[in-house]
Design a protein around this motif. Structure first.
Motif, PDB file in Angstrom:
ATOM      1  N   PHE A  93       0.831  -1.197   0.000  1.00 55.60           N
ATOM      2  CA  PHE A  93       0.000   0.000   0.000  1.00 55.60           C
ATOM      3  C   PHE A  93       0.871   1.255   0.000  1.00 55.60           C
ATOM      4  N   THR A  94       0.264   2.367  -0.462  1.00 52.19           N
ATOM      5  CA  THR A  94       0.826   3.699  -0.253  1.00 52.19           C
ATOM      6  C   THR A  94      -0.313   4.608   0.181  1.00 52.19           C
ATOM      7  N   ARG A  95      -0.020   5.504   1.147  1.00 50.18           N
ATOM      8  CA  ARG A  95      -1.059   6.389   1.676  1.00 50.18           C
ATOM      9  C   ARG A  95      -1.395   7.478   0.664  1.00 50.18           C
ATOM     10  N   ILE A  96      -2.685   7.801   0.566  1.00 51.98           N
ATOM     11  CA  ILE A  96      -3.132   8.918  -0.262  1.00 51.98           C
ATOM     12  C   ILE A  96      -2.890  10.203   0.528  1.00 51.98           C
ATOM     13  N   ASP A  97      -2.145  11.124  -0.052  1.00 49.30           N
ATOM     14  CA  ASP A  97      -1.750  12.338   0.665  1.00 49.30           C
ATOM     15  C   ASP A  97      -2.963  13.069   1.228  1.00 49.30           C
ATOM     16  N   GLY A  98      -2.842  13.480   2.485  1.00 53.37           N
ATOM     17  CA  GLY A  98      -3.884  14.275   3.111  1.00 53.37           C
ATOM     18  C   GLY A  98      -5.089  13.502   3.572  1.00 53.37           C
ATOM     19  N   THR A  99      -5.092  12.161   3.453  1.00 54.32           N
ATOM     20  CA  THR A  99      -6.224  11.338   3.885  1.00 54.32           C
ATOM     21  C   THR A  99      -5.704  10.166   4.679  1.00 54.32           C
ATOM     22  N   ASP A 100      -6.634   9.411   5.249  1.00 52.68           N
ATOM     23  CA  ASP A 100      -6.258   8.183   5.945  1.00 52.68           C
ATOM     24  C   ASP A 100      -6.646   6.954   5.132  1.00 52.68           C
ATOM     25  N   PHE A 101      -6.699   7.117   3.791  1.00 47.78           N
ATOM     26  CA  PHE A 101      -6.946   6.004   2.883  1.00 47.78           C
ATOM     27  C   PHE A 101      -5.652   5.637   2.162  1.00 47.78           C
ATOM     28  N   PHE A 102      -5.638   4.421   1.596  1.00 50.28           N
ATOM     29  CA  PHE A 102      -4.431   3.897   0.975  1.00 50.28           C
ATOM     30  C   PHE A 102      -4.731   3.392  -0.430  1.00 50.28           C
ATOM     31  N   LYS A 103      -3.771   3.569  -1.320  1.00 48.02           N
ATOM     32  CA  LYS A 103      -3.804   2.938  -2.631  1.00 48.02           C
ATOM     33  C   LYS A 103      -3.113   1.580  -2.546  1.00 48.02           C
ATOM     34  N   VAL A 104      -3.694   0.590  -3.196  1.00 48.93           N
ATOM     35  CA  VAL A 104      -3.072  -0.733  -3.275  1.00 48.93           C
ATOM     36  C   VAL A 104      -2.090  -0.730  -4.439  1.00 48.93           C
ATOM     37  N   THR A 105      -0.838  -1.027  -4.166  1.00 50.77           N
ATOM     38  CA  THR A 105       0.179  -1.041  -5.218  1.00 50.77           C
ATOM     39  C   THR A 105       0.498  -2.449  -5.707  1.00 50.77           C
ATOM     40  N   ARG A 106       0.201  -3.457  -4.912  1.00 46.96           N
ATOM     41  CA  ARG A 106       0.456  -4.849  -5.329  1.00 46.96           C
ATOM     42  C   ARG A 106      -0.562  -5.750  -4.663  1.00 46.96           C
ATOM     43  N   ALA A 107      -1.004  -6.782  -5.374  1.00 47.41           N
ATOM     44  CA  ALA A 107      -2.025  -7.676  -4.837  1.00 47.41           C
ATOM     45  C   ALA A 107      -1.915  -9.046  -5.501  1.00 47.41           C
ATOM     46  N   LYS A 108      -2.522 -10.030  -4.852  1.00 45.66           N
ATOM     47  CA  LYS A 108      -2.692 -11.372  -5.408  1.00 45.66           C
ATOM     48  C   LYS A 108      -4.133 -11.525  -5.873  1.00 45.66           C
ATOM     49  N   LEU A 109      -4.303 -12.013  -7.093  1.00 48.69           N
ATOM     50  CA  LEU A 109      -5.634 -12.261  -7.638  1.00 48.69           C
ATOM     51  C   LEU A 109      -5.885 -13.763  -7.654  1.00 48.69           C
ATOM     52  N   PHE A 110      -6.858 -14.212  -6.874  1.00 49.70           N
ATOM     53  CA  PHE A 110      -7.225 -15.631  -6.800  1.00 49.70           C
ATOM     54  C   PHE A 110      -8.412 -15.888  -7.725  1.00 49.70           C
ATOM     55  N   VAL A 111      -8.293 -16.912  -8.554  1.00 50.59           N
ATOM     56  CA  VAL A 111      -9.336 -17.272  -9.519  1.00 50.59           C
ATOM     57  C   VAL A 111      -9.626 -18.760  -9.383  1.00 50.59           C
ATOM     58  N   ALA A 112     -10.904 -19.113  -9.369  1.00 49.11           N
ATOM     59  CA  ALA A 112     -11.303 -20.518  -9.311  1.00 49.11           C
ATOM     60  C   ALA A 112     -12.593 -20.698 -10.099  1.00 49.11           C
ATOM     61  N   GLY A 113     -12.761 -21.885 -10.654  1.00 44.39           N
ATOM     62  CA  GLY A 113     -13.972 -22.181 -11.423  1.00 44.39           C
ATOM     63  C   GLY A 113     -13.859 -23.551 -12.064  1.00 44.39           C
ATOM     64  N   HIS A 114     -14.612 -23.754 -13.133  1.00 43.99           N
ATOM     65  CA  HIS A 114     -14.541 -25.026 -13.847  1.00 43.99           C
ATOM     66  C   HIS A 114     -14.844 -24.819 -15.322  1.00 43.99           C
ATOM     67  N   ILE A 115     -14.331 -25.733 -16.118  1.00 38.88           N
ATOM     68  CA  ILE A 115     -14.607 -25.785 -17.553  1.00 38.88           C
ATOM     69  C   ILE A 115     -15.701 -26.839 -17.758  1.00 38.88           C
TER      70      ILE A 115
END
Length: 261
Positions: A93-115
């Protein structure tokens, strides 16, 4: 004479008029354009799903499918993808200037399903009907995503909840803590959950019998190797201010810990 009467009756029956059907005549209505009044807004704020990423994932699966009765020839295989989950788990994360919210800079994307596979094949019966076999091939996995995907592009936004506690001295002795007295503060932020949408599925598939069958011979197991290129959208509902220099609007919810400027 009786024959003539019978013929006349038959003619009347055969030339019976069709049954009447009730109908209502429609009256023509007038149509006019409804006048509208435009209210000027220099920079309106809207809340819309924002596309954060649109990755194409390569999924490789292998499975054995039993055919009953046994097959002599595969005629057609039709495939579709069904997703059970597309979940984003932030890890940086990195903080958004002047707020107490954060930008996500890196994440894991989990995918599941079936063919879902619909296999049509011929059996060994002479002049037999085509057989049908439906099978669900499960898959699951994850991939890394970095944000923004393009320079200046959107990122997931998360507010981190805050918990604070203050403890007190014994006012009589000033030497020990009062365990029966404490001050608590909780700031809970409720975030829009990032979600996924299915865009496209591209299949590359090899189907064969593990044991080679002779001409006109039968096989009861179909082994398949599938390479699936799966394209999904990752979105999050955000507040966007339109106009020149479009911006994402982030609330400033102050807790006890002031935001970094």
């Amino acid at each position: 004479m009786s024959e003539q009467l019978d013929n006349q009756l038959d003619n009347k029956v055969s030339h019976k008029e069709p049954c009447p059907v009730a109908s209502t005549e429609q009256m023509p209505l007038t149509s006019e354009i409804t006048p509208v009044v435009a209210t000027p807004v220099t920079a309106p704020t809207i809340k819309v799903p924002v596309v954060l990423a649109e990755p194409t994932l390569q999924i490789v699966v292998e499975s054995d499918i039993t055919l009953t009765p046994a097959a002599t020839e595969i005629k057609r295989v039709k495939k579709n993808v069904f997703l059970n989950q597309v979940k984003l788990v932030p890890v940086a994360f990195t903080r958004i200037d002047g707020t107490d919210f954060f930008k996500v800079t890196r994440a894991k994307l989990f995918v599941a399903g079936h063919i879902r596979k619909n296999i049509e094949y011929a059996s060994s019966a002479c002049n037999g009907a085509l057989r049908d076999r439906i099978a669900d091939v499960q898959f699951s996995g994850f991939t890394d995503l970095t944000f923004p995907q393009t320079p200046g592009g959107p990122t997931p936004i998360l507010g981190i909840s805050e918990f604070a506690e203050a403890n007190f001295l014994n006012e009589k002795t000033q030497m020990d803590a009062r365990l029966d007295k404490a001050f608590f503060q909780n700031l809970v932020k409720y975030n829009e959950q990032p979600f996924g949408e299915l865009v496209a599925a591209n299949f590359f598939e090899l189907d064969f019998s593990p044991i080679m069958a002779a001409p006109e011979g039968t096989f009861s197991t179909l082994r398949e190797k599938i390479v699936l290129e799966l394209t999904v959208k990752v979105l999050q509902v955000q507040q966007v201010r339109l106009g020149a220099g479009t911006n994402v609007i982030t609330p400033n919810l102050l807790g006890l810990t002031p935001p970094m400027s």
